[in-house]
Design a protein around this motif. Structure first.
Motif, PDB file in Angstrom:
ATOM      1  N   ILE B 162     116.918  18.733  53.725  1.00 57.67           N
ATOM      2  CA  ILE B 162     115.654  19.279  54.202  1.00 57.67           C
ATOM      3  C   ILE B 162     115.699  19.641  55.680  1.00 57.67           C
ATOM      4  CG2 ILE B 162     114.300  18.042  52.481  1.00 57.67           C
ATOM      5  CD1 ILE B 162     113.473  16.116  54.664  1.00 57.67           C
ATOM      6  N   ARG B 163     116.748  19.212  56.359  1.00 56.31           N
ATOM      7  CA  ARG B 163     116.766  19.401  57.808  1.00 56.31           C
ATOM      8  C   ARG B 163     116.543  20.846  58.259  1.00 56.31           C
ATOM      9  NH1 ARG B 163     121.717  17.485  59.319  1.00 56.31           N
ATOM     10  NH2 ARG B 163     121.022  15.388  59.733  1.00 56.31           N
ATOM     11  N   PRO B 164     117.314  21.822  57.734  1.00 54.20           N
ATOM     12  CA  PRO B 164     117.185  23.169  58.310  1.00 54.20           C
ATOM     13  C   PRO B 164     115.759  23.704  58.278  1.00 54.20           C
ATOM     14  CG  PRO B 164     118.969  23.101  56.720  1.00 54.20           C
ATOM     15  CD  PRO B 164     118.290  21.779  56.653  1.00 54.20           C
ATOM     16  N   PHE B 165     115.101  23.617  57.135  1.00 52.09           N
ATOM     17  CA  PHE B 165     113.800  24.276  57.094  1.00 52.09           C
ATOM     18  C   PHE B 165     112.674  23.402  57.625  1.00 52.09           C
ATOM     19  CE2 PHE B 165     112.440  22.291  53.136  1.00 52.09           C
ATOM     20  CZ  PHE B 165     113.622  22.111  52.445  1.00 52.09           C
ATOM     21  N   PHE B 166     112.836  22.089  57.597  1.00 54.69           N
ATOM     22  CA  PHE B 166     111.826  21.245  58.239  1.00 54.69           C
ATOM     23  C   PHE B 166     111.806  21.503  59.738  1.00 54.69           C
ATOM     24  CE2 PHE B 166     109.715  17.737  55.831  1.00 54.69           C
ATOM     25  CZ  PHE B 166     109.979  18.229  54.578  1.00 54.69           C
ATOM     26  N   ILE B 167     112.992  21.558  60.323  1.00 55.28           N
ATOM     27  CA  ILE B 167     113.062  21.773  61.762  1.00 55.28           C
ATOM     28  C   ILE B 167     112.466  23.125  62.114  1.00 55.28           C
ATOM     29  CG2 ILE B 167     114.647  22.194  63.661  1.00 55.28           C
ATOM     30  CD1 ILE B 167     116.418  20.096  62.601  1.00 55.28           C
ATOM     31  N   GLN B 168     112.886  24.134  61.341  1.00 56.71           N
ATOM     32  CA  GLN B 168     112.398  25.479  61.615  1.00 56.71           C
ATOM     33  C   GLN B 168     110.878  25.542  61.491  1.00 56.71           C
ATOM     34  OE1 GLN B 168     114.428  28.040  62.327  1.00 56.71           O
ATOM     35  NE2 GLN B 168     113.359  29.928  61.835  1.00 56.71           N
ATOM     36  N   SER B 169     110.338  24.942  60.425  1.00 57.59           N
ATOM     37  CA  SER B 169     108.883  25.048  60.266  1.00 57.59           C
ATOM     38  C   SER B 169     108.151  24.265  61.347  1.00 57.59           C
ATOM     39  CB  SER B 169     108.399  24.577  58.895  1.00 57.59           C
ATOM     40  OG  SER B 169     109.422  24.213  58.074  1.00 57.59           O
ATOM     41  N   MET B 170     108.713  23.130  61.745  1.00 56.52           N
ATOM     42  CA  MET B 170     108.044  22.389  62.813  1.00 56.52           C
ATOM     43  C   MET B 170     108.099  23.183  64.115  1.00 56.52           C
ATOM     44  SD  MET B 170     108.995  18.436  62.077  1.00 56.52           S
ATOM     45  CE  MET B 170     107.857  17.655  63.200  1.00 56.52           C
ATOM     46  N   GLY B 171     109.215  23.868  64.329  1.00 56.63           N
ATOM     47  CA  GLY B 171     109.321  24.712  65.516  1.00 56.63           C
ATOM     48  C   GLY B 171     108.252  25.792  65.506  1.00 56.63           C
ATOM     49  N   ILE B 172     108.059  26.414  64.361  1.00 58.40           N
ATOM     50  CA  ILE B 172     107.058  27.473  64.258  1.00 58.40           C
ATOM     51  C   ILE B 172     105.660  26.902  64.495  1.00 58.40           C
ATOM     52  CG2 ILE B 172     105.976  29.094  62.669  1.00 58.40           C
ATOM     53  CD1 ILE B 172     108.760  29.365  61.374  1.00 58.40           C
ATOM     54  N   LEU B 173     105.408  25.738  63.888  1.00 63.09           N
ATOM     55  CA  LEU B 173     104.087  25.131  64.071  1.00 63.09           C
ATOM     56  C   LEU B 173     103.830  24.789  65.539  1.00 63.09           C
ATOM     57  CD1 LEU B 173     103.718  22.861  60.949  1.00 63.09           C
ATOM     58  CD2 LEU B 173     102.285  24.767  61.599  1.00 63.09           C
ATOM     59  N   THR B 174     104.871  24.343  66.212  1.00 64.08           N
ATOM     60  CA  THR B 174     104.708  24.048  67.636  1.00 64.08           C
ATOM     61  C   THR B 174     104.286  25.289  68.394  1.00 64.08           C
ATOM     62  OG1 THR B 174     106.609  22.630  67.324  1.00 64.08           O
ATOM     63  CG2 THR B 174     105.833  22.898  69.572  1.00 64.08           C
ATOM     64  N   GLN B 175     104.876  26.418  68.000  1.00 61.38           N
ATOM     65  CA  GLN B 175     104.519  27.665  68.660  1.00 61.38           C
ATOM     66  C   GLN B 175     103.082  28.076  68.357  1.00 61.38           C
ATOM     67  OE1 GLN B 175     106.469  29.837  70.519  1.00 61.38           O
ATOM     68  NE2 GLN B 175     108.207  28.447  70.562  1.00 61.38           N
TER      69      GLN B 175
END
Lengths: 191, 183
Positions: B162-175
């Protein structure tokens, strides 16, 4: 999404146009409005790409209206069912709805910006699960590709993914595939 | 940035398997060997039929040469896994399993399925367990927010998945998230 100078995504998102109404006369810049006039008169409306709009707006030469991809109609549709909105249609193929939204948000004043932020966040969260589910579904299908009839809603949801979500889809699919390959492979020969 | 895209986001399952191979397992040796020094430590001596603890990579190697039997860890049994599966399906949180259980179980079942009792049953239990846990991490995705996410007892292979897309989605949410300013 980020405003990094080297981010291709940021450059693409900046290419979206927003509708501006000029407050002052600007001489010799008529070509920007696309017309044949020499100057831009005050109260002229012109779509201006975001990268140019920053300076125009911050210098108080013009006002802008919230672009239609974030307008009230889209907001209501998103509120009703985030998954049924085709984000890609709103910003053009391969467009970055979230990136665009982020930029609009950065220009706006406090209150409106919070509103947009909420719309974006809710939409993203509401759609995320479906994106990942479908990505994993497609990863599980294997190299033969989509056998069997896929439902219309799923298909149209996929078509409506914006650039950011597409990236996520690809990441999730790739990851699921890798794990699947590992689980199914029996590589005695390797050892 | 010379790495291919797939290697940039996270480690591969094979790399995790390699790491898990350092894990010690019990074997019943079929050959005699003096205590031998390796980079990771000294293992042995092997004196059949006494049991001995050696790293998984060594056990695999010996097993493929038919020089030992691998003793399955106690969690790699039908009873234990069945119990965990029941718990997994009846409770909302992840149940506690060895951190690298997926890797170790796969290696042992791959090379030494004849040493494990009910190997087929265990395989299907592991698969069920994996699916039950996957459903839970999917629920975790729903709770995703821009700053933190807590999924205790998640195991290395699952984290990796789950790492790749969890990180990516959290990054997007942060933005996308905007701190309401305190005015």
């Amino acid at each position: 999404m980020d405003n990094d100078y080297f981010s291709i995504d940021a450059i693409l998102a900046e290419n979206q146009k927003i509708q501006c109404t000029f407050k002052v006369d600007i001489p010799d810049m008529g070509h920007l409005a696309g017309g044949s006039d020499r100057e831009i008169k005050s109260l002229t409306k012109a779509p201006i790409p975001i990268w140019l709009a920053y300076i125009v707006l911050f210098s108080d030469w013009a006002d802008f209206t919230i672009p239609s991809p974030f307008g009230i109609r889209v907001r209501n549709a998103l509120k009703a069912e985030p998954r049924s909105v085709k984000l890609s249609n709103l910003v053009g193929a391969g467009g970055l709805w979230y990136g665009f939204g982020k930029m609009v948000m950065d220009i706006l004043s406090e209150e409106q910006a919070n509103g947009i932020s909420e719309v974006l966040t809710k939409a993203f969260k509401g759609r995320l699960l479906e994106v990942i589910d479908q990505a994993q579904h497609f990863a599980a299908l294997g190299p033969a590709g989509g056998g069997g009839p896929s439902t219309d809603t799923a298909q149209s949801f996929r078509e409506g993914l914006d650039g950011t979500e597409r990236e996520l889809f690809a990441l999730a699919q790739e990851s699921a595939k890798r794990i699947k390959r590992w689980h199914e492979g029996n590589d005695k020969a390797r050892r | 940035m010379a790495l291919p895209q797939s290697l940039r986001t996270s480690v591969t399952p094979l790399e995790l398997e390699l790491i898990a191979s350092e894990h010690l397992v019990e074997i019943v040796p079929l050959i005699t060997m003096e205590k031998t020094a390796f980079i990771s430590g000294a293992y042995g001596p092997l004196r059949p039929p006494a049991k001995c603890r050696i790293p998984l990579w060594m056990a695999t190697n010996l097993k493929l040469k038919k020089k030992c039997h691998i003793v399955a860890p106690e969690w790699l049994s039908v009873d234990f896994l069945q119990e965990r599966l029941t718990r997994e399906t009846s409770r909302p949180e992840f149940s506690k399993l060895p951190f690298r259980f997926a890797e170790i179980a796969k290696v042992i079942l791959d090379v030494a399925s004849d040493d494990v009792q009910n190997a087929d049953k265990i395989k299907s239990l592991l698969k069920d367990l994996r699916e039950a846990r996957q459903a839970k991490s999917r629920d975790g995705l729903q709770k995703l927010d821009h700053s933190e996410l807590s999924l205790p007892n998640l195991c290395s292979m699952e984290i990796n998945e789950i790492r790749p897309f969890f990180i990516q989605s959290m990054g997007i949410l942060t933005q996308l998230f905007r701190e309401p300013s305190a005015e």
